[in-house]
Enzyme design. Structure first.
Site, PDB file in Angstrom:
ATOM      1  N   CYS A  25       0.736  -1.196  -0.105  1.00  0.00           N
ATOM      2  CA  CYS A  25      -0.070  -0.131   0.046  1.00  0.00           C
ATOM      3  C   CYS A  25       0.984   1.123   0.061  1.00  0.00           C
ATOM      4  O   CYS A  25       1.826   1.288   0.636  1.00  0.00           O
ATOM      5  CB  CYS A  25      -0.905  -0.138   1.352  1.00  0.00           C
ATOM      6  SG  CYS A  25      -2.043   1.391   1.271  1.00  0.00           S
ATOM      7  N   HIS A  67      -9.603  -4.219   0.119  1.00  0.00           N
ATOM      8  CA  HIS A  67      -8.267  -3.351   0.655  1.00  0.00           C
ATOM      9  C   HIS A  67      -8.973  -1.946   0.605  1.00  0.00           C
ATOM     10  O   HIS A  67      -8.625  -1.240   1.640  1.00  0.00           O
ATOM     11  CB  HIS A  67      -7.275  -3.620  -0.229  1.00  0.00           C
ATOM     12  CG  HIS A  67      -6.146  -2.999   0.163  1.00  0.00           C
ATOM     13  ND1 HIS A  67      -5.021  -3.203   0.568  1.00  0.00           N
ATOM     14  CD2 HIS A  67      -5.896  -1.649  -0.191  1.00  0.00           C
ATOM     15  CE1 HIS A  67      -4.126  -2.301   0.595  1.00  0.00           C
ATOM     16  NE2 HIS A  67      -4.548  -1.310   0.464  1.00  0.00           N
ATOM     17  N   GLU A  68      -9.548  -1.802  -0.483  1.00  0.00           N
ATOM     18  CA  GLU A  68      -9.933  -0.257  -0.571  1.00  0.00           C
ATOM     19  C   GLU A  68     -11.171   0.258   0.416  1.00  0.00           C
ATOM     20  O   GLU A  68     -10.851   1.160   1.104  1.00  0.00           O
ATOM     21  CB  GLU A  68     -10.257   0.151  -2.024  1.00  0.00           C
ATOM     22  CG  GLU A  68      -8.952  -0.209  -3.032  1.00  0.00           C
ATOM     23  CD  GLU A  68      -7.916   0.764  -2.740  1.00  0.00           C
ATOM     24  OE1 GLU A  68      -8.061   1.700  -1.932  1.00  0.00           O
ATOM     25  OE2 GLU A  68      -6.886   0.127  -2.901  1.00  0.00           O
ATOM     26  N   HIS A  71      -9.764   0.871   3.976  1.00  0.00           N
ATOM     27  CA  HIS A  71      -9.113   2.151   3.654  1.00  0.00           C
ATOM     28  C   HIS A  71     -10.315   3.398   4.160  1.00  0.00           C
ATOM     29  O   HIS A  71     -10.114   4.344   4.946  1.00  0.00           O
ATOM     30  CB  HIS A  71      -8.643   2.878   2.579  1.00  0.00           C
ATOM     31  CG  HIS A  71      -7.218   2.464   2.134  1.00  0.00           C
ATOM     32  ND1 HIS A  71      -6.133   2.805   3.232  1.00  0.00           N
ATOM     33  CD2 HIS A  71      -6.609   1.564   1.464  1.00  0.00           C
ATOM     34  CE1 HIS A  71      -5.086   2.150   2.768  1.00  0.00           C
ATOM     35  NE2 HIS A  71      -5.381   1.415   1.758  1.00  0.00           N
TER      36      HIS A  71
END
Length: 104
Positions: A25, A67-68, A71
């Site tokens: 990342c 993953h996003e 965030h």
């Protein structure tokens, strides 16, 4: 292929089956770790035109979406690795930040 746009994505379902991919990342430069996540997800989101959509994703696409979305929820991929590995990474980046601040 055209870029995908996901506005306000939300995971509706996650598979019981798990998969492991090496993740990295920009938030944590030059560090990569194997992360275990659900192998497939169903996500609802708004598209570029504000229309409600759903996608069923598996494999790498499922990992990228998770993953996003993490965030957006304040979670980094290192939050999914062992405490020992996470603590080592955090110590390394704190030291780098101190060293950088001391060189100014």
């Amino acid at each position: 292929p055209a870029p995908h746009v996901f506005v306000n994505p939300e995971i509706l379902e996650s598979a019981d089956q798990r998969s492991v991919y090496e993740e990295g990342c920009l938030s944590i430069p030059d560090y990569y770790a194997e992360v275990e996540r659900p192998a497939a997800v169903r996500v609802k989101y708004l598209d570029r035109d504000g229309k409600l959509q759903e996608i069923e994703a598996e494999g790498l696409m499922a990992t990228c979406l998770q993953h996003e979305i993490d965030h957006l929820n304040g979670v980094l991929f290192i939050d999914h690795i062992s405490k020992l590995k996470r603590d080592m990474v955090v110590r390394k980046f704190k030291k780098l930040a101190r060293d950088k601040a001391g060189n100014k």
